[in-house]
Scaffold this active site. Structure first.
Site, PDB file in Angstrom:
ATOM      1  N   GLU A  22       0.845  -1.194   0.000  1.00  0.00           N
ATOM      2  CA  GLU A  22       0.000   0.000   0.000  1.00  0.00           C
ATOM      3  C   GLU A  22       0.877   1.238   0.000  1.00  0.00           C
ATOM      4  OE1 GLU A  22      -2.404   0.174   3.504  1.00  0.00           O
ATOM      5  OE2 GLU A  22      -0.719  -0.075   4.867  1.00  0.00           O
TER       6      GLU A  22
ATOM      7  N   LYS B  86      -9.670  -5.983   0.683  1.00  0.00           N
ATOM      8  CA  LYS B  86      -9.279  -4.791   1.428  1.00  0.00           C
ATOM      9  C   LYS B  86     -10.366  -3.713   1.378  1.00  0.00           C
ATOM     10  CE  LYS B  86      -4.237  -5.015   0.911  1.00  0.00           C
ATOM     11  NZ  LYS B  86      -3.044  -4.205   0.562  1.00  0.00           N
TER      12      LYS B  86
ATOM     13  N   GLY C   8      -4.545   1.556   9.259  1.00  0.00           N
ATOM     14  CA  GLY C   8      -4.278   1.232  10.655  1.00  0.00           C
ATOM     15  C   GLY C   8      -4.191  -0.239  10.999  1.00  0.00           C
TER      16      GLY C   8
END
Length: 538
Positions: free
Chosen positions: A153, A419, A424
């Site tokens: 990411e 996803k 977090g």
């Protein structure tokens, strides 16, 4: 070669060596502030009512091996990635085409977009944005092929652990070189430590320098300077505002930045919990520059003008627990302070954007659109880090999207991760859990997820970690490399491409988790902080 590296690493320890290494790590971490505030799961609240205790951050005892070629590639791509996401955040129309689908099913994305529209209606007053980024990768091992780099990411908000990651690299270097690189007392001889001859392995023997703190603070300093002098009348002293979570436990990571910022750039900064934004900040919206003013509660007679708001909070829906939280975000976004990030840059970091970017000809060539001045070879190098990703929505209702087919079939789902648009850690759905999960929610909500093919890291990797509670465990592991970068840019009305004012790369984060743990967040309790030891084939 990679399998050989991992097969005998880390080197075995005698009981005496293990005792020395563990105690040295425990002492070194506290001595140097490689620490976190303990959670109530480790130290009960009644034992720590005054919040005075700190505990060792979860760390590995050894640095993890990593191919130098992959590390160099990750570093070489960072400034291009910085420029890419600056261009995305600068293109409101393109972002809107991505967000309009998510807004229908994701309340958090919808509220962020609504905040942008509210400020747009008022008129944006600040045309400079700061991005403090971290691009996260894993090694991908395919049969009969050398390891390659695949992006997990790209983080555009609250890219953490720059401070503590520098300390981990420093600690591992100390362990590998004290009292001398040829004869360290903490580590037994091993080719990766460059003190045990093996002509097939080349290594400098310790982690590479980690410049994350200086890189990140230089970005903040560049934004502070770009803001210029106080816009208030009379002029006020200026500062940078660190927006933090109430009860933040990762405080020492953040203090490393604020301390460096003042020591090396002479810029004061203040920490402001999100719950106190409306109490201690103010912006006169009748003022043409809408300066954001901060009044320290300990010194109410002193006001500061905020040049930069650095978000280390407000990235997750759980942090917006009342209407005042959204009003605070609106107040900050509408002000004349430079935001790190702006709402549009926050949205640019969504998983949906990452998935859409993987499109290639004959489909839309988004990379070429956003990076028109880069060669095809440079764009291919960037594209090579993309893992295959799929949308769970289709433009044609009569044709089921490829992502849906892959996600619903247990055989193909076993090689994928689902996803949502969240940051977090702890939010993803893995492998054979994907089909039943999707069937448990309305099909209309599927489009808020993207499907990514799993990255397959080296199977033989293992390491030993010291947990926050003091326990030590050894296991097969998976490591994730993050490369830090900063970018400051200005947007002009009617101009698609941003004017880049500052674009740098520097510093890294290595996180390592047990192989049987799918999630990877250190703050969420899944991983340990690590560093790396680079190797090359001779």
């Amino acid at each position: 070669m990679a399998n050989k590296i991992y097969a005998n690493y880390p080197p075995p320890l005698s009981s005496e060596q293990e005792t020395l290494l563990i105690q040295t790590v425990k002492d070194w971490t506290i001595e140097h502030g490689l620490a976190v505030r303990p959670s109530t799961a480790i130290v009960p609240e009644e034992t720590n009512r005054e919040k005075v205790l700190a505990t060792t951050a979860p760390v590995t005892l050894f640095p993890s091996p990593f191919p130098k070629s992959c590390f160099d590639q990750a570093r070489s791509l960072q400034q291009t990635y910085n420029e890419l996401y600056a261009a995305i955040a600068n293109d409101e129309d393109w972002l809107e085409t991505i967000m309009k689908e998510l807004i229908q099913v994701d309340d958090f994305i919808a509220k962020l977009w609504e905040t942008h529209l509210r400020v747009k209606q008022d008129g944006y007053i600040q045309n400079i944005t700061l991005g403090m980024f971290r691009s996260d990768y894993m090694l991908h091992t395919a049969k009969d092929s050398p390891p390659s780099l695949k992006q997990v990411e790209f983080n555009t908000i609250s890219s953490s652990f720059g401070g503590l990651s520098c300390l981990v690299a420093e600690m591992h270097t100390h362990l590998a070189t004290y009292p001398s690189p040829q004869h360290p007392v903490a580590y037994p001889p091993h080719p990766l430590f460059n003190n045990h001859e093996d002509p097939s392995v080349q290594s400098i023997g310790h982690p590479p320098p980690n410049t994350a703190v200086s890189t990140l603070t230089a970005g903040l300093a560049a934004a502070h300077q770009a803001y210029g002098p106080s816009k208030s009348s009379p002029q006020l002293p200026t500062c940078i505002l660190f927006l933090v979570q109430d009860g933040e436990r990762n405080i020492f990571d953040q203090l490393a930045l604020s301390r460096h910022l003042h020591k090396h750039h002479g810029i004061p900064s203040f920490r402001l919990p999100t719950s106190k934004v409306m109490s201690y900040t103010h912006s006169d919206f009748e003022h043409p520059s809408r300066p954001l003013l901060y009044t320290p509660p300990s010194s109410p007679s002193t006001k500061y003008e905020v040049t930069v708001v650095y978000f280390r909070a407000l990235y997750a829906p759980t942090e917006y627990d009342n209407a005042q939280s959204w009003e605070a975000r609106y107040l900050l976004e509408r002000s004349g302070a430079i935001k790190c990030p702006s709402v549009l840059l926050h949205l640019a970091g969504s998983k949906k954007v990452q998935q859409v970017l993987t499109s290639r000809p004959p489909g839309p060539n988004h990379l070429k659109t956003f990076l028109p001045n880069h060669s095809d070879a440079a764009l291919e190098s960037l594209r090579s880090t993309f893992a295959p990703q799929y949308s769970l929505s289709s433009t044609d209702p009569a044709v089921k999207a490829e992502g849906i087919k892959l996600a619903l079939d247990p055989t193909t789902a076993a090689n994928h991760v689902l996803k949502p648009q969240r940051e977090g850690g702890g939010n993803n759905i893995y492998r054979t859990n994907i089909p039943p999960f999707l069937k448990s929610i309305p099909e209309s909500e599927w489009k808020q997820y993207i499907l990514m093919e799993l990255i397959h890291p080296p199977e033989e990797a293992h390491n030993t970690a010291l947990r926050r509670d003091g326990a030590v465990y050894t296991s097969d592991v998976i490591s994730e490399l993050g490369i830090f970068g900063t970018c400051l840019w200005k947007n002009s009305p009617g101009v698609k491409q941003p004017e880049v004012m500052h674009n740098t790369e520097g510093g890294y984060l290595m996180r390592t988790k047990a192989k049987d743990s799918d999630e990877g967040g250190v703050a969420a309790g899944f991983s340990s902080l690590d560093s790396l030891i680079l190797y090359e084939e001779a």
